[in-house]
Enzyme design. Structure first.
Site, PDB file in Angstrom:
ATOM      1  N   SER A  44       0.784  -1.207   0.062  1.00 35.43           N
ATOM      2  CA  SER A  44       0.075  -0.128  -0.038  1.00 35.43           C
ATOM      3  C   SER A  44       0.712   1.446   0.087  1.00 35.43           C
ATOM      4  O   SER A  44       0.227   2.225  -0.346  1.00 35.43           O
ATOM      5  CB  SER A  44      -0.796   0.100   1.002  1.00 35.43           C
ATOM      6  OG  SER A  44      -0.311   0.241   2.291  1.00 35.43           O
ATOM      7  N   LYS A  84       0.301   4.514   6.648  1.00 34.49           N
ATOM      8  CA  LYS A  84      -0.515   5.472   5.712  1.00 34.49           C
ATOM      9  C   LYS A  84       0.300   6.761   5.564  1.00 34.49           C
ATOM     10  O   LYS A  84       0.749   7.380   6.627  1.00 34.49           O
ATOM     11  CB  LYS A  84      -1.836   5.167   5.818  1.00 34.49           C
ATOM     12  CG  LYS A  84      -2.474   3.863   6.057  1.00 34.49           C
ATOM     13  CD  LYS A  84      -2.519   3.294   4.536  1.00 34.49           C
ATOM     14  CE  LYS A  84      -3.208   1.774   5.097  1.00 34.49           C
ATOM     15  NZ  LYS A  84      -2.781   0.832   3.785  1.00 34.49           N
TER      16      LYS A  84
END
Length: 186
Positions: A44, A84
């Site tokens: 990710s 993230k």
């Protein structure tokens, strides 16, 4: 004579116990209030982080800003600590593509007070705020401060870090760069 042995043993045990308590206290305060190591892996955050994993150091002191890479407790599974990027802070209007792999449908959301909007850099393969919504500040564990590079070449008994040769002299840096350009990384 036996009592002096036990006195010495008692004193040594006390010194050792105090040392262990100091080390434990230092580590507890450091990891809970200042900074902590973490292991970030998965696709990710490509290209910022390597998908096979990076050891990172996250700090807990700074205020968050847009663009920071953070470690957070997953809203879906509290045992996971994904990494993230902060895209929006409270009050920001964030536009995003709902499912970038299937269609171009986009939405706009205003990040509620006390929350942040996070997304992975590789949006095609990331579970982030597009899936689970804004993340409360309480789930943010820390901001990435440093990452350990993963490209290490083993040559004889010498380990050479190909991504960070800043500490070397210019002649040494040149030979390291030549060596690294000839080595294949898997």
């Amino acid at each position: 004579m036996a009592s002096s042995f036990w006195n010495i043993a008692y004193q040594q045990a006390t010194k050792s116990g105090v040392l262990v308590a100091k080390v434990y206290s230092f580590l507890h305060v450091t990891t809970n209030y200042l900074a902590f190591p973490a292991y970030a892996f998965g696709p990710s955050m490509i290209p910022t982080l390597h998908p096979s994993g990076n050891v990172v150091l996250a700090e807990r002191i700074s205020k968050l800003t847009r663009g920071d890479v953070i470690v957070l407790q997953s809203p879906e599974d509290p045992n996971k600590l994904p990494t993230k990027r902060v895209v929006g802070l409270e009050g920001d209007s964030v536009s995003f593509v709902v499912d970038p792999g299937k269609n171009d449908e986009s939405r706009t959301i205003v990040v509620p007070k006390g929350h942040v909007w996070v997304e992975g850099d590789y949006t095609q393969n990331s579970r982030d705020s597009r899936s689970f919504g804004p993340v409360p500040y309480a789930l943010v564990q820390g901001r990435l401060l440093w990452r350990v590079t993963s490209k290490i070449v083993k040559f004889s008994l010498v380990y050479i870090n190909c991504e960070s040769s800043d500490a070397l002299l210019s002649s040494e840096r040149l030979s390291v760069q030549m060596l690294c350009s000839q080595v294949r990384f898997w």
